[in-house]
Design a protein around this motif. Structure first.
Motif, mmCIF file in Angstrom:
data_model
loop_
_atom_site.group_PDB
_atom_site.id
_atom_site.type_symbol
_atom_site.label_atom_id
_atom_site.label_comp_id
_atom_site.label_asym_id
_atom_site.label_seq_id
_atom_site.Cartn_x
_atom_site.Cartn_y
_atom_site.Cartn_z
ATOM 1 N N VAL A 14 0.826 -1.328 0.071
ATOM 2 C CA VAL A 14 0.238 -0.015 -0.014
ATOM 3 C C VAL A 14 0.869 1.359 -0.010
ATOM 4 N N ALA A 15 1.882 1.307 0.990
ATOM 5 C CA ALA A 15 2.857 2.439 0.758
ATOM 6 C C ALA A 15 3.486 2.611 -0.635
ATOM 7 N N PHE A 16 3.805 1.739 -1.108
ATOM 8 C CA PHE A 16 4.360 1.766 -2.330
ATOM 9 C C PHE A 16 3.474 2.516 -3.544
ATOM 10 N N GLY A 17 2.099 2.289 -3.344
ATOM 11 C CA GLY A 17 1.171 3.006 -4.357
ATOM 12 C C GLY A 17 1.170 4.649 -4.407
ATOM 13 N N VAL A 18 1.702 5.112 -3.078
ATOM 14 C CA VAL A 18 1.749 6.702 -2.921
ATOM 15 C C VAL A 18 2.484 7.157 -4.223
ATOM 16 N N LYS A 19 3.745 6.634 -4.311
ATOM 17 C CA LYS A 19 4.719 7.156 -5.302
ATOM 18 C C LYS A 19 4.461 6.560 -6.863
#
Length: 567
Positions: free
Chosen positions: A127-132
């Motif tokens: 999920v954190a990967f999705g921000v960038k």
């Protein structure tokens, strides 16, 4: 309090929690009701985390909806493009997580904010990967990580892909307070999708994360991966499918997954506490490793942002590596596979100082931050330059990030990296224990320990006492310098003072004459003191490793005993 309870029952969308609250009222459970209504779950830099139940001091659908409204209002107020950029939302396998994630999406979409919602459970790093990857304004992960089954949480990432830090935490909290006094507006997810305000993140999104990890040059060290075997457990969490896939992609064909812990199950039936650091939590994966004669027994915590490992010893038994030992191995391995002089690595002030010593020796830039991965990644982004690109960071609590595909701890990529590190050593007949010994012989034997001390609740705050009457010696050793993070000053024995360029925090660090270190962190919520100890023992080439370890442990035991007695 009766008015608050009545208002809560009118606003609560969940018949289950309304019934729970009504039963507490019927039972006249005044103490329990007071605990739930005298305060609200505090929103901080870790977002929200608490026990699931009815009332403002619990995790429930109403608290989630009010929190999501507050987050949306803060995003709209601070970023003109937030509505268009949108928010990524994912969730773990706990019983309420999917509902909480859908409530978050409904509250954000009602404010006109686009949401990217995972179609199934997702590891926190995915999920954190999705921000960038999607260039969103923020992300939300509904997870309580490795907390007990009764808990759930709401973790927020900012538009840089890292966990939020001040002032965003306070800004969001202020908007949540307003939301508690406002009418709740939600948008049905089908309507949101029809209006283009909801995008479902299906398998293609998970494959994008997989591709990003596989294309990371730091994770392409393929040294006979088929020649080593490892056991793995997802600990009833959400890591198994991606962990097994990434290991297979990297060529590891002998991976044995603990079947009883492979599927997401928020009740965590086979562990007392789903935290790999807890005694007994690794028992099943170690048994799996023994059954297959595997070199490693590896684990992710339930949301797969942490990584733990036990390695086989010469006697065939398995021993856990500490978070500092894994961090040391990663730092040494990575800095010897890149141009160290252009690299930036870091850890926290309570983690081992050995990484800094290795980095300095190899010509890399090294930094330290306050405790918490939010600081490691946010500071890394500030510190890195064209000449010194971020390489690696870790905290002793089993958190590691390698490269910048994910700006948070990532237990999945750490698993792949550690397997590759182990396979490379195996080519020359070496083990991770051999490598650690070689590092210790070169840089000194570093051992670390943590202890919590209960304090007299009626006594003056221990931090204030230590500042009023600063100790001159600890365990018979002179204090050569004291770092006081509350006043941001480092004081040397000769009276020289230097500024500390870190946010203020109630932490004291005492550096002793023999290279040992004592870190003192008073708890802000209970009469307890957290103490972190580090001992550094030189090793001669003639001395056996076992003898040096016993000597270092004796020094550590003496340091802990005498320091605690002094308090």
């Amino acid at each position: 309090m009766n008015n608050e309870i009545t208002r809560w029952l009118q606003r609560d969308p969940d018949p289950k929690s309304r019934q729970e609250l009504q039963q507490l009222v019927a039972d006249n459970a005044t103490a329990e009701l007071a605990d739930r209504f005298n305060r609200r779950l505090e929103f901080g830099t870790a977002g929200l985390r608490g026990v699931v139940g009815a009332g403002p001091n619990r995790m429930n659908r109403l608290v989630i909806q009010e929190t999501a409204i507050g987050l949306g209002q803060y995003l709209l107020r601070t970023d003109n493009a937030a509505a268009h950029k949108g928010v990524v939302i994912g969730y773990d396998g706990r019983p309420d997580s999917r509902q909480f994630a859908h409530d978050t999406a409904a509250a954000l979409a009602a404010q006109g904010i686009k949401v990217y919602l995972t179609t199934k459970v997702a590891a926190t790093p995915i999920v954190a990967f999705g921000v960038k990857h999607l260039q969103t304004a923020a992300a939300v992960v509904v997870t309580a990580s490795h907390n007990p089954p009764a808990y759930n949480g709401f973790k927020v990432y900012w538009n840089n892909g890292a966990q939020i830090i001040p002032p965003h935490d306070a800004g969001i909290a202020a908007e949540i307070d307003k939301a508690t006094q406002s009418e709740i507006h939600l948008m049905d997810l089908a309507e949101a999708e029809a209006k283009g305000l909801l995008v479902w993140l299906d398998d293609a999104y998970y494959q994008a994360y997989r591709q990003a990890i596989n294309s990371n040059p730091l994770l392409n060290n393929h040294h006979n991966p088929q020649d080593i075997s490892l056991a793995y457990t997802a600990m009833h969490g959400v890591g198994a499918e991606m962990a097994e896939t990434l290991l297979a992609d990297a060529g590891f064909s002998h991976v044995y997954s603990v079947a009883a812990q492979r599927e997401p199950d928020g009740t965590f039936p086979t562990v007392k506490f789903p935290n790999p650091e807890e005694p007994g939590a690794m028992d099943l994966v170690i048994a799996e490793a023994k059954q297959h004669g595997a070199i490693l027994a590896c684990a992710n915590d339930p949301d797969a942002d942490r990584f733990a490992v036990a390695a086989r010893c010469d006697d065939g038994e398995y021993k856990m590596l500490t978070g500092d030992q894994v961090g040391t191995l990663f730092g040494y391995y990575l800095l010897n596979h890149v141009q160290a002089s252009t690299s930036l690595v870091g850890n926290t002030i309570v983690s081992s100082t050995l990484l800094g010593k290795i980095a300095t020796a190899l010509g890399a830039q090294y930094y330290q931050t306050l405790t918490g991965f939010k600081w490691l990644t946010n500071v890394a982004m500030e510190r890195q330059t064209a000449d010194h690109q971020f390489l690696f960071a870790y905290e002793e609590a089993l958190g590691y990030t390698i490269g910048n595909a994910v700006w948070d701890k990532d237990g999945l990529s750490a698993l792949v990296a550690f397997a590759q590190l182990t396979a490379e050593l195996a080519v020359t007949g070496q083990t991770v224990w051999d490598q650690l010994e070689a590092i210790y012989r070169e840089y000194g034997l570093y051992i670390n320990a943590q202890r919590s001390i209960a304090l007299d609740p009626t006594a003056a705050p221990i931090g204030d006492s230590l500042r009023a009457m600063p100790p001159q010696v600890i365990a018979g050793l002179a204090i050569v310098r004291t770092e006081d993070f509350k006043i941001s000053l480092c004081t040397f024995a000769d009276g020289t003072v230097e500024a500390i360029d870190l946010p203020a925090s109630d932490v004291l660090i005492y550096h002793l004459a023999d290279g040992s270190r004592v870190v003192v962190r008073p708890s802000g919520t209970e009469p307890k003191l957290k103490c972190y100890y580090e001992v550094v023992e030189p090793m001669s080439q003639e001395e056996t490793f076992d003898h040096a370890q016993r000597r270092a442990q004796a020094t550590m035991d003496q340091l802990i005993a005498q320091h605690q007695a002094s308090l």
